[in-house]
Design a protein around this motif. Structure first.
Motif, PDB file in Angstrom:
ATOM      1  N   ASN A   1      -5.596  -2.501   5.872  1.00 12.06           N
ATOM      2  CA  ASN A   1      -6.925  -2.350   5.310  1.00 12.06           C
ATOM      3  C   ASN A   1      -7.807  -1.482   6.193  1.00 12.06           C
TER       4      ASN A   1
ATOM      5  N   ARG B   1      -8.254 -16.942   3.939  1.00 14.66           N
ATOM      6  CA  ARG B   1      -7.621 -17.157   2.647  1.00 14.66           C
ATOM      7  C   ARG B   1      -8.656 -17.685   1.664  1.00 14.66           C
TER       8      ARG B   1
ATOM      9  N   THR C   1     -11.007  -2.709  -0.867  1.00 12.65           N
ATOM     10  CA  THR C   1      -9.917  -3.482  -1.443  1.00 12.65           C
ATOM     11  C   THR C   1      -8.754  -2.548  -1.714  1.00 12.65           C
TER      12      THR C   1
ATOM     13  N   ASP D   1      -4.638  -2.999  -2.828  1.00 14.35           N
ATOM     14  CA  ASP D   1      -3.457  -3.794  -3.154  1.00 14.35           C
ATOM     15  C   ASP D   1      -3.735  -5.287  -2.992  1.00 14.35           C
ATOM     16  N   ASP D   2      -3.141  -5.890  -1.965  1.00 16.90           N
ATOM     17  CA  ASP D   2      -3.151  -7.342  -1.843  1.00 16.90           C
ATOM     18  C   ASP D   2      -4.057  -7.863  -0.739  1.00 16.90           C
ATOM     19  N   VAL D   3      -5.025  -7.060  -0.292  1.00 21.15           N
ATOM     20  CA  VAL D   3      -5.929  -7.508   0.759  1.00 21.15           C
ATOM     21  C   VAL D   3      -7.251  -6.766   0.630  1.00 21.15           C
TER      22      VAL D   3
ATOM     23  N   LEU E   1      -8.211 -12.833  -3.196  1.00 18.38           N
ATOM     24  CA  LEU E   1      -7.534 -12.042  -2.175  1.00 18.38           C
ATOM     25  C   LEU E   1      -7.808 -12.588  -0.770  1.00 18.38           C
TER      26      LEU E   1
END
Length: 239
Positions: free
Chosen positions: A10, A99, A173, A175-177, A209
């Motif tokens: 990121n 999380r 932001t 993808d997944d983070v 996310l």
């Protein structure tokens, strides 16, 4: 995926967005990403691998030898010694991750930035509140330029107090983070809990996310109270 790798990915995505928006040249290799600005920001490097190759290290060493107005190297793995012509000063800052978990809705009105005028307010707060001396006086150059409005994955937020923009922050932001950057309150509005209200809005927006950030010392208690945990201590070389 490893949490530190998520944070690093990121951080690189942040500079892939911010660097071109500021007009910087980018160099990206397997072991690092560098943003080059010979006029103001100098050499900004993010180390992206715990084991940079000899080729990458040699290129990075060559870059550090050039005459930059400033150098900043973010090394979360502690693997790259500075090799610039002048001594660089190390500091340590925690890389943190959170999380998804429930949070209160913000009590303050949070503005999701949509216009160049609003983004200019973010820029002023970041330059004067963070602060960023190499972008002062405000208006001499944009630290948070208008081109970011059309950059995929970039979002910015504002809070006003009595009709005046008082606090701001930005996210990337990919993808997944997601990552949080530039969370700042102008000095005259500090002590009112604005950063917490901003983070409530941002984290609720980014759910589900995982969210990463690098915490400056004054904000570490806030981020811990929001559920962030430290995953590494990054070394920052600056000069």
């Amino acid at each position: 995926m490893d949490d530190l790798l998520l944070a690093n990915r990121n951080g690189a995505a942040f500079w892939r967005a911010l660097g071109p928006a500021r007009g910087y040249e980018l160099i990206e290799r397997p072991g690092f990403l560098a943003a080059l600005d010979p006029v103001r920001n100098g050499l900004r490097v993010v180390i992206t691998s715990p084991q940079p190759s000899a080729v990458d290290l040699a290129e990075l060493a060559e870059l550090q030898q050039r005459p930059w107005p400033r150098i900043s190297i973010e090394d979360p793995y502690g693997v790259v010694p500075p090799r610039g012509p002048a001594p660089l000063t190390p500091t340590r800052s925690p890389v943190m991750i959170r999380r998804a978990a429930p949070l209160p809705a913000p009590a303050a009105e949070i503005v999701h930035v949509q216009t160049e005028e609003q983004l200019a307010a973010v820029d002023r707060i970041v330059v004067e509140g963070f602060p960023l001396p190499h972008f002062q006086p405000y208006g001499s150059a944009a630290a948070v330029p208008a081109g970011l409005l059309t950059t995929p994955g970039f979002d910015a937020y504002l809070i006003a107090v009595d009709g005046q923009w008082a606090a701001a922050g930005a996210t990337i932001t990919q993808d997944d983070v997601a990552g949080v950057y530039f969370v700042t309150t102008l000095p005259e509005f500090r002590g009112q809990g604005l950063a917490r209200q901003l983070m409530y809005a941002v984290l609720n927006q980014l759910d589900p996310l995982p969210v990463t950030l690098t915490a400056a010392a004054p904000a570490q208690h806030l981020y811990k109270s929001l559920g962030f945990t430290t995953i590494a201590e990054a070394t920052w070389w600056s000069g």
